[in-house]
Structure formats: structure tokens, C-alpha cells
Scaffold this motif. Structure first.
Motif, PDB file in Angstrom:
ATOM      1  N   LEU B  70       0.816  -1.210   0.000  1.00 46.81           N
ATOM      2  CA  LEU B  70       0.000   0.000   0.000  1.00 46.81           C
ATOM      3  C   LEU B  70       0.854   1.267   0.000  1.00 46.81           C
ATOM      4  O   LEU B  70       0.436   2.304  -0.512  1.00 46.81           O
ATOM      5  CB  LEU B  70      -0.949   0.008   1.197  1.00 46.81           C
ATOM      6  CG  LEU B  70      -2.014  -1.082   1.122  1.00 46.81           C
ATOM      7  CD1 LEU B  70      -2.970  -0.971   2.290  1.00 46.81           C
ATOM      8  CD2 LEU B  70      -2.764  -1.022  -0.200  1.00 46.81           C
ATOM      9  N   ALA B  71       2.086   1.163   0.539  1.00 46.01           N
ATOM     10  CA  ALA B  71       2.967   2.334   0.549  1.00 46.01           C
ATOM     11  C   ALA B  71       3.474   2.638  -0.852  1.00 46.01           C
ATOM     12  O   ALA B  71       3.876   3.768  -1.143  1.00 46.01           O
ATOM     13  CB  ALA B  71       4.138   2.091   1.493  1.00 46.01           C
ATOM     14  N   ALA B  72       3.462   1.607  -1.725  1.00 48.82           N
ATOM     15  CA  ALA B  72       3.979   1.824  -3.077  1.00 48.82           C
ATOM     16  C   ALA B  72       2.987   2.602  -3.939  1.00 48.82           C
ATOM     17  O   ALA B  72       3.384   3.242  -4.913  1.00 48.82           O
ATOM     18  CB  ALA B  72       4.292   0.480  -3.733  1.00 48.82           C
ATOM     19  N   LEU B  73       1.706   2.559  -3.556  1.00 51.25           N
ATOM     20  CA  LEU B  73       0.690   3.210  -4.399  1.00 51.25           C
ATOM     21  C   LEU B  73       0.937   4.710  -4.594  1.00 51.25           C
ATOM     22  O   LEU B  73       0.920   5.184  -5.740  1.00 51.25           O
ATOM     23  CB  LEU B  73      -0.713   2.977  -3.817  1.00 51.25           C
ATOM     24  CG  LEU B  73      -1.231   1.532  -3.905  1.00 51.25           C
ATOM     25  CD1 LEU B  73      -2.628   1.442  -3.310  1.00 51.25           C
ATOM     26  CD2 LEU B  73      -1.241   1.050  -5.337  1.00 51.25           C
ATOM     27  N   PRO B  74       1.192   5.470  -3.513  1.00 52.55           N
ATOM     28  CA  PRO B  74       1.426   6.904  -3.730  1.00 52.55           C
ATOM     29  C   PRO B  74       2.644   7.171  -4.605  1.00 52.55           C
ATOM     30  O   PRO B  74       2.640   8.100  -5.412  1.00 52.55           O
ATOM     31  CB  PRO B  74       1.655   7.455  -2.319  1.00 52.55           C
ATOM     32  CG  PRO B  74       1.208   6.418  -1.378  1.00 52.55           C
ATOM     33  CD  PRO B  74       1.180   5.117  -2.088  1.00 52.55           C
ATOM     34  N   VAL B  75       3.693   6.338  -4.442  1.00 52.12           N
ATOM     35  CA  VAL B  75       4.898   6.543  -5.257  1.00 52.12           C
ATOM     36  C   VAL B  75       4.583   6.284  -6.727  1.00 52.12           C
ATOM     37  O   VAL B  75       5.031   7.022  -7.618  1.00 52.12           O
ATOM     38  CB  VAL B  75       6.037   5.625  -4.772  1.00 52.12           C
ATOM     39  CG1 VAL B  75       7.310   5.928  -5.544  1.00 52.12           C
ATOM     40  CG2 VAL B  75       6.259   5.802  -3.291  1.00 52.12           C
ATOM     41  N   ALA B  76       3.799   5.228  -6.974  1.00 49.79           N
ATOM     42  CA  ALA B  76       3.410   4.913  -8.352  1.00 49.79           C
ATOM     43  C   ALA B  76       2.672   6.095  -8.968  1.00 49.79           C
ATOM     44  O   ALA B  76       2.926   6.484 -10.112  1.00 49.79           O
ATOM     45  CB  ALA B  76       2.527   3.666  -8.375  1.00 49.79           C
ATOM     46  N   MET B  77       1.761   6.693  -8.185  1.00 48.66           N
ATOM     47  CA  MET B  77       1.007   7.832  -8.694  1.00 48.66           C
ATOM     48  C   MET B  77       1.927   9.019  -8.956  1.00 48.66           C
ATOM     49  O   MET B  77       1.829   9.682  -9.985  1.00 48.66           O
ATOM     50  CB  MET B  77      -0.078   8.229  -7.696  1.00 48.66           C
ATOM     51  CG  MET B  77      -1.161   7.187  -7.559  1.00 48.66           C
ATOM     52  SD  MET B  77      -2.387   7.649  -6.312  1.00 48.66           S
ATOM     53  CE  MET B  77      -3.261   8.954  -7.156  1.00 48.66           C
ATOM     54  N   LEU B  78       2.829   9.238  -8.005  1.00 49.18           N
ATOM     55  CA  LEU B  78       3.725  10.384  -8.115  1.00 49.18           C
ATOM     56  C   LEU B  78       4.575  10.293  -9.386  1.00 49.18           C
ATOM     57  O   LEU B  78       4.719  11.261 -10.135  1.00 49.18           O
ATOM     58  CB  LEU B  78       4.619  10.445  -6.880  1.00 49.18           C
ATOM     59  CG  LEU B  78       5.377  11.739  -6.686  1.00 49.18           C
ATOM     60  CD1 LEU B  78       4.413  12.848  -6.301  1.00 49.18           C
ATOM     61  CD2 LEU B  78       6.466  11.589  -5.646  1.00 49.18           C
ATOM     62  N   LEU B  79       5.127   9.097  -9.639  1.00 47.87           N
ATOM     63  CA  LEU B  79       5.999   8.938 -10.799  1.00 47.87           C
ATOM     64  C   LEU B  79       5.225   9.129 -12.100  1.00 47.87           C
ATOM     65  O   LEU B  79       5.714   9.767 -13.032  1.00 47.87           O
ATOM     66  CB  LEU B  79       6.661   7.558 -10.775  1.00 47.87           C
ATOM     67  CG  LEU B  79       7.971   7.495  -9.991  1.00 47.87           C
ATOM     68  CD1 LEU B  79       8.523   6.092 -10.018  1.00 47.87           C
ATOM     69  CD2 LEU B  79       8.988   8.474 -10.569  1.00 47.87           C
ATOM     70  N   SER B  80       4.009   8.576 -12.159  1.00 42.01           N
ATOM     71  CA  SER B  80       3.198   8.765 -13.365  1.00 42.01           C
ATOM     72  C   SER B  80       2.937  10.245 -13.585  1.00 42.01           C
ATOM     73  O   SER B  80       3.008  10.739 -14.720  1.00 42.01           O
ATOM     74  CB  SER B  80       1.864   8.028 -13.235  1.00 42.01           C
ATOM     75  OG  SER B  80       2.082   6.670 -13.027  1.00 42.01           O
ATOM     76  N   GLY B  81       2.647  10.947 -12.496  1.00 40.40           N
ATOM     77  CA  GLY B  81       2.398  12.383 -12.608  1.00 40.40           C
ATOM     78  C   GLY B  81       3.636  13.134 -13.073  1.00 40.40           C
ATOM     79  O   GLY B  81       3.552  14.051 -13.895  1.00 40.40           O
ATOM     80  N   LEU B  82       4.797  12.716 -12.559  1.00 39.88           N
ATOM     81  CA  LEU B  82       6.047  13.389 -12.924  1.00 39.88           C
ATOM     82  C   LEU B  82       6.348  13.229 -14.412  1.00 39.88           C
ATOM     83  O   LEU B  82       6.960  14.107 -15.023  1.00 39.88           O
ATOM     84  CB  LEU B  82       7.212  12.815 -12.108  1.00 39.88           C
ATOM     85  CG  LEU B  82       7.417  13.418 -10.731  1.00 39.88           C
ATOM     86  CD1 LEU B  82       8.586  12.763 -10.034  1.00 39.88           C
ATOM     87  CD2 LEU B  82       7.646  14.924 -10.854  1.00 39.88           C
ATOM     88  N   ILE B  83       5.933  12.093 -14.992  1.00 36.51           N
ATOM     89  CA  ILE B  83       6.167  11.898 -16.419  1.00 36.51           C
ATOM     90  C   ILE B  83       5.144  12.682 -17.232  1.00 36.51           C
ATOM     91  O   ILE B  83       5.451  13.205 -18.307  1.00 36.51           O
ATOM     92  CB  ILE B  83       6.143  10.399 -16.751  1.00 36.51           C
ATOM     93  CG1 ILE B  83       7.412   9.779 -16.162  1.00 36.51           C
ATOM     94  CG2 ILE B  83       6.050  10.146 -18.234  1.00 36.51           C
ATOM     95  CD1 ILE B  83       7.520   8.327 -16.322  1.00 36.51           C
ATOM     96  N   ALA B  84       3.929  12.777 -16.698  1.00 36.52           N
ATOM     97  CA  ALA B  84       2.879  13.497 -17.425  1.00 36.52           C
ATOM     98  C   ALA B  84       3.165  14.995 -17.471  1.00 36.52           C
ATOM     99  O   ALA B  84       2.839  15.663 -18.446  1.00 36.52           O
ATOM    100  CB  ALA B  84       1.529  13.236 -16.771  1.00 36.52           C
ATOM    101  N   TRP B  85       3.780  15.520 -16.405  1.00 36.19           N
ATOM    102  CA  TRP B  85       3.914  16.968 -16.282  1.00 36.19           C
ATOM    103  C   TRP B  85       4.647  17.623 -17.451  1.00 36.19           C
ATOM    104  O   TRP B  85       4.095  18.526 -18.090  1.00 36.19           O
ATOM    105  CB  TRP B  85       4.567  17.327 -14.940  1.00 36.19           C
ATOM    106  CG  TRP B  85       4.484  18.778 -14.652  1.00 36.19           C
ATOM    107  CD1 TRP B  85       3.404  19.455 -14.174  1.00 36.19           C
ATOM    108  CD2 TRP B  85       5.507  19.749 -14.884  1.00 36.19           C
ATOM    109  NE1 TRP B  85       3.692  20.780 -14.074  1.00 36.19           N
ATOM    110  CE2 TRP B  85       4.975  21.000 -14.497  1.00 36.19           C
ATOM    111  CE3 TRP B  85       6.808  19.685 -15.367  1.00 36.19           C
ATOM    112  CZ2 TRP B  85       5.706  22.165 -14.579  1.00 36.19           C
ATOM    113  CZ3 TRP B  85       7.538  20.860 -15.452  1.00 36.19           C
ATOM    114  CH2 TRP B  85       6.983  22.084 -15.066  1.00 36.19           C
ATOM    115  N   PRO B  86       5.902  17.175 -17.758  1.00 30.53           N
ATOM    116  CA  PRO B  86       6.606  17.874 -18.843  1.00 30.53           C
ATOM    117  C   PRO B  86       5.881  17.751 -20.178  1.00 30.53           C
ATOM    118  O   PRO B  86       5.829  18.718 -20.948  1.00 30.53           O
ATOM    119  CB  PRO B  86       7.978  17.189 -18.889  1.00 30.53           C
ATOM    120  CG  PRO B  86       7.824  15.917 -18.150  1.00 30.53           C
ATOM    121  CD  PRO B  86       6.734  16.124 -17.154  1.00 30.53           C
ATOM    122  N   ILE B  87       5.307  16.574 -20.445  1.00 28.28           N
ATOM    123  CA  ILE B  87       4.662  16.389 -21.753  1.00 28.28           C
ATOM    124  C   ILE B  87       3.423  17.280 -21.844  1.00 28.28           C
ATOM    125  O   ILE B  87       3.136  17.873 -22.882  1.00 28.28           O
ATOM    126  CB  ILE B  87       4.359  14.883 -21.999  1.00 28.28           C
ATOM    127  CG1 ILE B  87       4.347  14.605 -23.483  1.00 28.28           C
ATOM    128  CG2 ILE B  87       3.061  14.419 -21.402  1.00 28.28           C
ATOM    129  CD1 ILE B  87       5.694  14.601 -24.086  1.00 28.28           C
TER     130      ILE B  87
END
Lengths: 296, 310
Positions: B70-87
Motif C-alpha cells: 500500500l505504501a507503493a501506491l502513492p509513489v506509483a502515482m507520483l511517478l506517473s504524474g512526474l512523467i505526465a507533467w513535462p509532456i
């Protein structure tokens, strides 16, 4: 030096020709219909498999089968437009993009159903490269791909600049409403756009099949470089797309040359990343592309 | 009886996971009119992040961090967001087609990375030791508890999406979607609003990927294939009704029932046809998408103006 030209630059030009043929269609369709055609890669695949069927059924060389593939790709594209895209003429472009998603699924799964998913090849055996002059050698398939692309591009240029329909196309690309009230049959222009775009895509698909091997995602895998080429040339500009296609193709191959060390600068598996990089750089620096495409 | 129960649990869990993805796409497309053709990419980032953080140590891939799932879920979301941001930053000021083309590119690059960097995620073989929460409860209780988790997440997301739809934020989003110039003229920061929708939506897609990796206990090259993520989610949203959160969920339910229902049917076909049946199903889904777009473009539950909140 000879190694660089033989193994990187000339194959790059051949790949660039394939991209150019595909990207011209994407740009042309965008110019006339104002939407990014996502199923273009799968039309390429369809052309490649049509040529394969002719090769198998009639025992001809793939080069003799090329006209049939072009005709098939052209007619299939026109048919798809008639059945799928025509009801969306007045819809926002992005709705048609979703519809082209559907077309992509249908065309690809039809190919997988009909031809299977095995990797196929037009011909077996290895052909020796032909010495051109000095140490410069050219693989036969590359010569034919490049030569055929030049002929096709010349024919396209003649069509767009000289023929009545080509002029109507350019008029509609500049201003569709103005073209319509000037008495141009816009539906006819649309039909020709699909015939040309589909035919060119089919040719590109056959060349891609000659260059490597045939598999059902051969066109889909090229979609990213095709879009990159269209954006680089300025989307909606067919001539720009030719330049963009060549530039992306050459850049992809040349980037795998060991420029800095013993290893390739960009691992060959990441060739598409070069196209993506160019695309992103263009979007940041100059979204209208080198030749001032129409949209922003 | 037990088999039927397990089948039902699987079905509901899958619908739940797809519900998460469809809600995310609705935020991007239904709210903001953003065409994301790279759902598979954000899904993959979330899935692989979870797998790497939680899977036990292995010589085949990066791992051994031993994070609780369950602790991995926020990190997974964060990383996806970090990739979405620049694009998003690059494309959202431009016409919609550019985002479509660039998002397909980002998905392709992500696929290439996970396929070729074998040290990272074991290449095409993938990671098959992803722990699933509540596994220790055994069957069927562990599965039921996981389903409960998915449903809980889905309910939270749904309530948040409904609230967002009715809020000034959602209203501004729809205004931008329907008339960009007018929205800009009354002082809405168009690019910023779009960027928010795109990044948050992509984060939720990463969450969907993370849940899927946990559920299957596996993530591999097949998971980055666009068919089962990008395409299916688009079909779900269009059929269910874009711009309607309930429609999005209904679309996930209906399309997944069709998808897995046709599987039951095609499994009875002669052996040589079974291998090809998945293509037949993809064909069917493609035709369905086109027909729905042409005839019922608004979906089963069309978009409606929000109710007033007092």
C-alpha cells in the motif's frame, strides 16, 4: 567513412523514404480533413500484407506486387472513409481521431485473423550488396526503395502542382469553406485525398516489409516516427513531410553510429526515441514545423 | 460453487481496476477534452513502480526494497504524474492533435525502456513476484479483501470526481473544453487548468496500473500493449458516456462484461480458432467503438450539467 555511409547513412535514407511516404499521407489528410489519422500505420501494414498475398498467390516478385498493394491500400482507405469517417465531417477533429482508434483496432485484428501473427518475409536468401563506386556499396533493396520513392514523390509533385484535382486539394487545404463556395466538389477532393494517402501508405508498408520483415504491428511501430516527421515538416504540408521523413529516418540510423566511443551513441533498440526527441524538440521550439504548418 | 465465486471476484476486481482507469480518462477527456493516447504508458509506470518497490529481491531485476504494497501506491502515482507533467507542459498550449501524437510517443518510449532495460524490470519476461495485499488470508477471503480495497479506492475516486465536476474547478474545466477563447477571455489560465487535469488523470492511471500489477502479481511486456489498456479504456469511456462519472463506471462494467463474456464463448470454438479468437474480440470492440461514436456519441449515460451544491 565508407562504413558510415554503407551501414548508417544509406540505410537511413531508405528508412527516411519509407517515413516520407507515410508522413505525406498523414500531412495530406490533416490538410484536407483536419485530424491526425492514427490508423495510418495500420493502412501501411495492410498494404504490406496485400503485397505478400500477391507474392504468394502469383509467385511474383514483391516489386511487381507493389502496384496491387498501392491500389488495395488506396481503395481500402477510401472505403474506410466512406463507411467510418464520413458521418463525422462536421464533428470536431478529435472525435474523428477516436474513430480512427477504432479503425486501427479493426484493421489490425482483421490482418491478424486473416494472415496470422507469424513473422513473414517476401523472399528468402541473402542478396549481396552492389558496389557503387570505391568502397561505397548499396544493398539492392535500398536502391529500389530509394528509386521507387523518388518516382512516387515526383508523381505526387506533378499531381499536386499541375493537375486540376491537385489544385483543388491545395485550395481546400488553405480554406475549405472558400473552396466549397468556389464550386469545388469537396467530397471528391476528400476521396482523392484518401486514395493518395492510402496508396502512399501501402507503398511505405511494402517498403518497410522489404527493409525488414513482415509482422502485424509493422505499421503501428512506425506511427511515432511518422508523426514526428509530419510535425517536423509542419503538419498539413506534404512537401515538408517528405523532408521531415528523410530527416527523421537519417537521424535515427545515424544516431546509432559509434560517434563517441566503441558503443553506438544511441542503442539501436531506442531508434524511435530519436524520433520522439525530435518531435518534442520541435513542439517546444517551433510547433508549426520547418515549413510553417497550419495549426497551433 | 467455489469456482463460480472466484470467477465473480475476478470479474468484479477487473471491473474495479478498469473503473479507476476510466474515471481517470474521464477527468482528462470528459472534463478537459484532452486526448490521451498513451494510457498504457502511465499505466505501465504505475505498475512497474509498484512491482520494483514491493517484489522480493531477485537477480533478474531491480528490487528487494521490501516496501509494503500500500505504501507503493502513492509513489506509483507520483511517478506517473512526474512523467505526465513535462509532456503536458509542452503540448497543452497547442491544438489537441499534438497531445494525441506526443502521448502516443511517450507510451512508446516507456514501453521501449521496460522492454530493453533488462536490469530494471527483467525485460519482456517481466516481474512475476509482485505481492498482493491480503494474500495471507488465502482464497477466497484474500481475494475478497483485495476486491474491497479496489472498491474502496474506486468509491473515494468517484466521490472526488463528482465533487470536482460540480465545483468551480470543474466548471472552469468544461468552459475551457467547450470554448477555449471565451474561457481565456474571462481570465481562466487555460494551460494551467488543462495541465492539472492531465497530470491528476495520469496519476490515477498510474494507480490503476499499480492495482493491476498487484492483482495479477505480475507485470510484463504484455501489460504495456496498448490494446488492453489504452484502447479498451477509451472504448469503455465512450460507450459509458464521457463527461459523466457514472457513465465512465458503467462503461467499464459493460465493456468488461462483453470482453470477458466473449471469452467464455470463444473458448468453446475449435482449437485452431481459439488462438485467433482474441483478434476477433479486438475486431468486435473496434466495430463497437465506431458504431457507438456514429450513432450514440453521447454514450449510455450522457453528460449532464451538475446539480447545485449548497
Amino acid at each position: 567513412m565508407a562504413e558510415f555511409i554503407n551501414l548508417y547513412l544509406l540505410p537511413g535514407v531508405a528508412v527516411g523514404c519509407i517515413y516520407a511516404l507515410g508522413a505525406v499521407g498523414i500531412s495530406l489528410i490533416f490538410a484536407i480533413l483536419r485530424f491526425a489519422h492514427f490508423a495510418h500505420g495500420d493502412v501501411m501494414t495492410l498494404g504490406a500484407y496485400l503485397a505478400y498475398s500477391v507474392v504468394i498467390a502469383l509467385g511474383w516478385s514483391v516489386y511487381a506486387a507493389l502496384p496491387f498493394a498501392i491500389l488495395g491500400g488506396a481503395l481500402a482507405s477510401m472505403g474506410i472513409d466512406h463507411v467510418v469517417y464520413r458521418p463525422f465531417r462536421r464533428s470536431p477533429g478529435i472525435i474523428v481521431v477516436i474513430a480512427s482508434f477504432g479503425v486501427m483496432l479493426v484493421v489490425r485484428s482483421a490482418i491478424q485473423l486473416f494472415w496470422g501473427v507469424d513473422i513473414l518475409s517476401y523472399e528468402t536468401g541473402i542478396r549481396r550488396p552492389i558496389p557503387l563506386f570505391g568502397d561505397i556499396r548499396l544493398a539492392q533493396k535500398h536502391i529500389i526503395i530509394i528509386a521507387a520513392s523518388v518516382v512516387i514523390a515526383a508523381a505526387l509533385h506533378w499531381f499536386l502542382s499541375r493537375s486540376r484535382m491537385g489544385k483543388a486539394m491545395r485550395a481546400m487545404s488553405d480554406d475549405a469553406d472558400l473552396a466549397r463556395i468556389s464550386g469545388i466538389d469537396t467530397e471528391k477532393v476528400v476521396r482523392w485525398t484518401w486514395l493518395i494517402g492510402g496508396g502512399l501508405a501501402a507503398a511505405a508498408g511494402v517498403f518497410a516489409g522489404i527493409n525488414t520483415k513482415l509482422h502485424p504491428s509493422i505499421g503501428w511501430d512506425l506511427l511515432l516516427p511518422l508523426f514526428a516527421a509530419a510535425i517536423l515538416g509542419g503538419i498539413g504540408r506534404p512537401y515538408g513531410a517528405i523532408v521531415g521523413g528523410l530527416a527523421i529516418g537519417i537521424a535515427q540510423e545515424v544516431a546509432t553510429y559509434p560517434w563517441l566511443s566503441e558503443l553506438p551513441l544511441v542503442p539501436p533498440a531506442y531508434k524511435n526515441a530519436v524520433a520522439f526527441f525530435v518531435m518534442v524538440a520541435m513542439l517546444v521550439w517551433r510547433p508549426t514545423g520547418l515549413f510553417k504548418g497550419r495549426v497551433l | 460453487m467455489f469456482g463460480l465465486l472466484m470467477y465473480g471476484l475476478t470479474l468484479l476486481t477487473m471491473i474495479g481496476i478498469y473503473g479507476v482507469l476510466t474515471l481517470a480518462l474521464n477527468l482528462q477527456w470528459g472534463f478537459a477534452g484532452l486526448f490521451n493516447a498513451g494510457i498504457a504508458g502511465f499505466f505501465a509506470v504505475g505498475a512497474y513502480t509498484t512491482a520494483i518497490l514491493t517484489a522480493p529481491e531477485s537477480a533478474n531485476h531491480l528490487g528487494g526494497f521490501g516496501w509494503p504494497p500500500l505504501a507503493a501506491l502513492p509513489v506509483a502515482m507520483l511517478l506517473s504524474g512526474l512523467i505526465a507533467w513535462p509532456i503536458g507542459r509542452i503540448c497543452l498550449g497547442l491544438k489537441g492533435d499534438y497531445l494525441a501524437m506526443a502521448s502516443i510517443g511517450i507510451a512508446e518510449i516507456i514501453r521501449l525502456v521496460f522492454k530493453n532495460e533488462t536490469w530494471l524490470a527483467n525485460g519482456t519476461m517481466g516481474i512475476s513476484t509482485v505481492p498482493r495485499p491480503f494474500e495471507s488470508l488465502g482464497q477466497p477471503w484474500g481475494n475478497a479483501a483485495f476486491l474491497l480495497l479496489v472498491v474502496l479506492i474506486l468509491v473515494v475516486l468517484y466521490l472526488a470526481a463528482e465533487r470536482a465536476w460540480a465545483s468551480p474547478w470543474g466548471r472552469a474545466m468544461r468552459a475551457i473544453r467547450d470554448n477555449e477563447l471565451a474561457a481565456a477571455a474571462i481570465g481562466k489560465d487555460v494551460v494551467r487548468f488543462r495541465l492539472e487535469a492531465f497530470v491528476i488523470g495520469s496519476m490515477v492511471m498510474g494507480l490503476g496500473g499499480a492495482l493491476s500489477a498487484m492483482y495479477f502479481k505480475f507485470i510484463g511486456a504484455s501489460a504495456t500493449e496498448p490494446l488492453l489498456t489504452t484502447f479498451l479504456v477509451w472504448v469503455m469511456l465512450i460507450i459509458g458516456g464521457s463527461g459523466n462519472n457514472r457513465g465512465a463506471l458503467l462503461g467499464a462494467l459493460v465493456v468488461w462484461l462483453i470482453w470477458s463474456g466473449t471469452e467464455l464463448f470463444t473458448n468453446r470454438l475449435p482449437a485452431e480458432w481459439i488462438t485467433r479468437s482474441s483478434y476477433l474480440r479486438a475486431l468486435l470492440i473496434g466495430v463497437l467503438l465506431i458504431v457507438v461514436l456514429q450513432r450514440f456519441a453521447r454514450g449510455i449515460l450522457p453528460e449532464r450539467p451538475p446539480r447545485r451544491i449548497d
